[in-house]
Design a protein around this motif. Structure first.
Motif, PDB file in Angstrom:
ATOM      1  N   LEU A 192      51.494  46.918  34.655  1.00  0.00           N
ATOM      2  CA  LEU A 192      51.125  45.838  34.783  1.00  0.00           C
ATOM      3  C   LEU A 192      52.305  45.137  35.587  1.00  0.00           C
ATOM      4  O   LEU A 192      51.870  44.543  37.151  1.00  0.00           O
ATOM      5  N   LYS A 193      53.733  45.584  35.667  1.00  0.00           N
ATOM      6  CA  LYS A 193      55.142  44.536  36.423  1.00  0.00           C
ATOM      7  C   LYS A 193      55.166  46.182  37.297  1.00  0.00           C
ATOM      8  O   LYS A 193      55.044  44.931  38.529  1.00  0.00           O
ATOM      9  N   LEU A 194      54.964  46.678  36.595  1.00  0.00           N
ATOM     10  CA  LEU A 194      55.624  47.675  38.002  1.00  0.00           C
ATOM     11  C   LEU A 194      54.487  48.426  39.391  1.00  0.00           C
ATOM     12  O   LEU A 194      54.874  48.327  40.145  1.00  0.00           O
ATOM     13  N   LYS A 195      52.908  47.668  39.005  1.00  0.00           N
ATOM     14  CA  LYS A 195      51.551  47.789  39.973  1.00  0.00           C
ATOM     15  C   LYS A 195      51.276  47.309  40.126  1.00  0.00           C
ATOM     16  O   LYS A 195      49.875  47.253  40.072  1.00  0.00           O
ATOM     17  N   ARG A 196      51.906  45.828  39.674  1.00  0.00           N
ATOM     18  CA  ARG A 196      51.013  44.452  39.745  1.00  0.00           C
ATOM     19  C   ARG A 196      50.300  44.213  40.997  1.00  0.00           C
ATOM     20  O   ARG A 196      49.333  43.889  41.161  1.00  0.00           O
ATOM     21  N   ASP A 197      50.968  45.047  42.871  1.00  0.00           N
ATOM     22  CA  ASP A 197      49.790  44.747  43.704  1.00  0.00           C
ATOM     23  C   ASP A 197      48.344  45.420  43.403  1.00  0.00           C
ATOM     24  O   ASP A 197      47.559  45.080  44.252  1.00  0.00           O
ATOM     25  N   LYS A 198      48.274  46.452  42.854  1.00  0.00           N
ATOM     26  CA  LYS A 198      47.245  47.546  42.301  1.00  0.00           C
ATOM     27  C   LYS A 198      45.932  46.276  41.858  1.00  0.00           C
ATOM     28  O   LYS A 198      45.165  46.461  41.679  1.00  0.00           O
ATOM     29  N   ILE A 199      46.911  46.102  40.355  1.00  0.00           N
ATOM     30  CA  ILE A 199      46.420  45.864  38.984  1.00  0.00           C
ATOM     31  C   ILE A 199      46.000  44.447  39.177  1.00  0.00           C
ATOM     32  O   ILE A 199      44.695  44.065  38.988  1.00  0.00           O
ATOM     33  N   GLN A 200      46.217  43.393  39.825  1.00  0.00           N
ATOM     34  CA  GLN A 200      46.018  42.241  39.598  1.00  0.00           C
ATOM     35  C   GLN A 200      45.087  42.190  40.267  1.00  0.00           C
ATOM     36  O   GLN A 200      44.012  41.025  40.053  1.00  0.00           O
ATOM     37  N   PRO A 201      44.472  42.473  41.342  1.00  0.00           N
ATOM     38  CA  PRO A 201      43.225  42.281  42.403  1.00  0.00           C
ATOM     39  C   PRO A 201      42.213  42.918  41.656  1.00  0.00           C
ATOM     40  O   PRO A 201      41.023  42.306  41.783  1.00  0.00           O
ATOM     41  N   MET A 202      42.968  44.087  40.030  1.00  0.00           N
ATOM     42  CA  MET A 202      41.464  44.546  40.332  1.00  0.00           C
ATOM     43  C   MET A 202      41.076  43.499  38.707  1.00  0.00           C
ATOM     44  O   MET A 202      39.475  42.946  38.420  1.00  0.00           O
ATOM     45  N   LEU A 203      42.113  42.986  37.567  1.00  0.00           N
ATOM     46  CA  LEU A 203      41.740  41.683  37.081  1.00  0.00           C
ATOM     47  C   LEU A 203      40.565  40.860  37.921  1.00  0.00           C
ATOM     48  O   LEU A 203      40.297  40.294  37.039  1.00  0.00           O
ATOM     49  N   ASP A 204      41.845  40.071  38.736  1.00  0.00           N
ATOM     50  CA  ASP A 204      40.598  39.148  39.253  1.00  0.00           C
ATOM     51  C   ASP A 204      39.453  39.162  39.627  1.00  0.00           C
ATOM     52  O   ASP A 204      38.406  38.708  39.117  1.00  0.00           O
ATOM     53  N   ALA A 205      39.225  40.946  40.066  1.00  0.00           N
ATOM     54  CA  ALA A 205      37.912  40.846  40.569  1.00  0.00           C
ATOM     55  C   ALA A 205      36.725  40.774  39.185  1.00  0.00           C
ATOM     56  O   ALA A 205      35.479  41.020  38.869  1.00  0.00           O
ATOM     57  N   PHE A 206      37.211  41.797  37.686  1.00  0.00           N
ATOM     58  CA  PHE A 206      36.446  41.586  36.808  1.00  0.00           C
ATOM     59  C   PHE A 206      36.428  40.366  36.158  1.00  0.00           C
ATOM     60  O   PHE A 206      35.427  40.030  36.106  1.00  0.00           O
ATOM     61  N   ALA A 207      37.477  39.317  36.597  1.00  0.00           N
ATOM     62  CA  ALA A 207      36.955  38.480  35.983  1.00  0.00           C
ATOM     63  C   ALA A 207      36.000  37.270  36.596  1.00  0.00           C
ATOM     64  O   ALA A 207      35.445  35.864  36.176  1.00  0.00           O
ATOM     65  N   GLN A 208      36.082  36.890  37.829  1.00  0.00           N
ATOM     66  CA  GLN A 208      35.049  36.987  38.258  1.00  0.00           C
ATOM     67  C   GLN A 208      34.163  37.320  38.518  1.00  0.00           C
ATOM     68  O   GLN A 208      32.678  36.334  38.568  1.00  0.00           O
ATOM     69  N   ALA A 209      33.658  38.509  38.076  1.00  0.00           N
ATOM     70  CA  ALA A 209      32.437  39.046  37.937  1.00  0.00           C
ATOM     71  C   ALA A 209      31.771  38.874  36.629  1.00  0.00           C
ATOM     72  O   ALA A 209      30.989  38.044  36.354  1.00  0.00           O
ATOM     73  N   LEU A 210      33.026  38.942  35.665  1.00  0.00           N
ATOM     74  CA  LEU A 210      32.935  37.891  34.294  1.00  0.00           C
ATOM     75  C   LEU A 210      31.860  36.913  34.939  1.00  0.00           C
ATOM     76  O   LEU A 210      30.842  36.230  33.491  1.00  0.00           O
ATOM     77  N   ILE A 211      31.993  35.959  35.262  1.00  0.00           N
ATOM     78  CA  ILE A 211      31.505  34.055  35.590  1.00  0.00           C
ATOM     79  C   ILE A 211      30.369  34.327  36.387  1.00  0.00           C
ATOM     80  O   ILE A 211      29.898  33.628  35.324  1.00  0.00           O
ATOM     81  N   LYS A 212      29.900  34.995  37.039  1.00  0.00           N
ATOM     82  CA  LYS A 212      28.589  35.224  37.771  1.00  0.00           C
ATOM     83  C   LYS A 212      28.004  35.437  36.445  1.00  0.00           C
ATOM     84  O   LYS A 212      27.845  35.917  35.819  1.00  0.00           O
TER      85      LYS A 212
END
Ligand SMILES: Nc1ncnc2c1ncn2[C@@H]1O[C@H](COP(=O)(O)OP(=O)(O)OP(=O)(O)O)[C@@H](O)[C@H]1O
Ligand SMILES: O=P(O)(O)OC[C@H]1O[C@H](OP(=O)(O)OP(=O)(O)O)[C@H](O)[C@@H]1O
Length: 212
Positions: A192-212
Motif C-alpha cells: 500500500l505504501k510502495l504502490k499507493r498510486d495504483k492501489i488507492q484508486p482501486m480501493l476508492d473505486a471499490f468503496a464507491q461501488a459499495l455505496i451504490k
C-alpha cells in the motif's frame, strides 16, 4: 504489476462486479480454465487463484498485493501484515454452533459437561467457548464438519451457515450464533505504501461501488 488473490467460487463470482467497477475484467474463467494466474484487461493487473484459507498468507508475504477473504478465514489467520480497509459485504453467512437434532445442548452446557467440538475454525471455537466458560476438546477438521456429530466424532460443530439447508439435510440444528461473516478486502501494508498510486484508486473505486 498489481496482483490480486481470490478463491474460486463464491468469492471470485461476487468480487467480479466490484473489479468491474474499478475497470478490471478477468480474461479467463477459473471454473473452466486450469490457469492459476489470470490476465485481466489491464496489463498492470493480474489475478491469482488460491484456496480461500490461503488468501491472507499470499497477501501477508507480499506474493499478492490485494486479496479478498472471509472474516472467518482472517480470524483464523490472525491478520498479521494485513490492512483491512473495506468490508465488501459479499459471501455473507453466520458462524454457528450446531448439534444433532436429538442432542440436548442446554443440559450438556448446564451440567458442565466437557464438549467435543469439531471444526475448521479452531480460534473462533476456542474464543467462543472460553467466553462461556465451557470446557472443550477441539478436533480440527478441514471440511464436511456436519458429518462429525452424525458418526460420533464430536458432540458439537462450529461451522458456517447460510440458508441452513446443509444442517437440515443432515438432521442438525443451530444452537448458538457466534458471529456474522462477510468478506473483506485485504491489502499488504508495504504494498500500500510502495504502490499507493495504483492501489488507492482501486480501493476508492471499490468503496464507491459499495455505496451504490
Ligand atoms: N454457505 C455460504 N454462504 C455464503 N458465504 C459462505 C458460505 N460458506 C462459506 N462462505 C464464505 O465464503 C468464503 C469462501 O468459501 P469457499 O467455500 O469458497 O471456501 P472454503 O471451502 O471454505 O475454503 P478452503 O477452500 O480454503 O477450504 C468463506 O471463507 C466464508 O467467508
Ligand atoms: O447453510 P447452507 O446454505 O447450507 O451453507 C452452509 C454450508 O456452506 C459452507 O460450505 P460450502 O458450500 O462452501 O462447501 P465447502 O466449503 O465444503 O466447499 C459451509 O461449510 C456449510 O457446509
Amino acid at each position: 504489476m498489481i496482483t490480486i488473490a481470490l478463491s474460486k467460487g463464491r468469492i471470485f463470482e461476487e468480487t467480479m462486479p466490484l473489479l468491474a467497477a474499478a475497470g478490471i475484467t478477468a480474461l479467463d474463467d477459473p471454473e473452466t480454465s486450469r490457469k492459476l494466474i489470470l490476465d485481466t484487461n489491464r496489463s498492470d493487473v493480474r489475478l491469482i487463484i488460491v484456496r480461500a484459507s490461503d488468501v491472507p498468507t499470499y497477501v501477508q508475504y507480499g506474493a499478492a498485493d490485494i486479496g479478498v477473504a472471509g472474516k472467518d478465514v482472517l480470524n483464523e489467520h490472525g491478520g498479521q501484515g494485513l490492512y483491512q480497509p473495506l468490508d465488501l459485504n459479499i459471501a455473507r453467512c453466520r458462524m454457528m454452533v450446531a448439534v444433532r437434532d436429538d442432542f440436548d445442548y442446554e443440559s450438556a452446557v448446564k451440567q458442565g459437561a466437557r464438549l467435543r467440538v469439531a471444526t475448521k475454525y479452531v480460534n473462533a471455537a476456542r474464543e467462543h467457548f472460553a467466553a462461556k466458560g465451557v470446557h472443550i476438546d477441539l478436533i480440527k477438521l478441514y471440511g464436511s464438519m456436519e458429518l462429525a456429530p452424525l458418526v460420533g466424532l464430536s458432540d458439537v460443530i462450529v461451522d458456517l451457515v447460510s440458508s441452513g439447508g446443509t444442517l437440515r439435510a443432515n438432521h442438525l440444528k443451530a444452537v448458538e450464533h457466534i458471529s456474522d461473516v462477510s468478506s473483506r478486502l485485504v491489502v499488504n501494508q508495504a504494498a500500500l505504501k510502495l504502490k499507493r498510486d495504483k492501489i488507492q484508486p482501486m480501493l476508492d473505486a471499490f468503496a464507491q461501488a459499495l455505496i451504490k
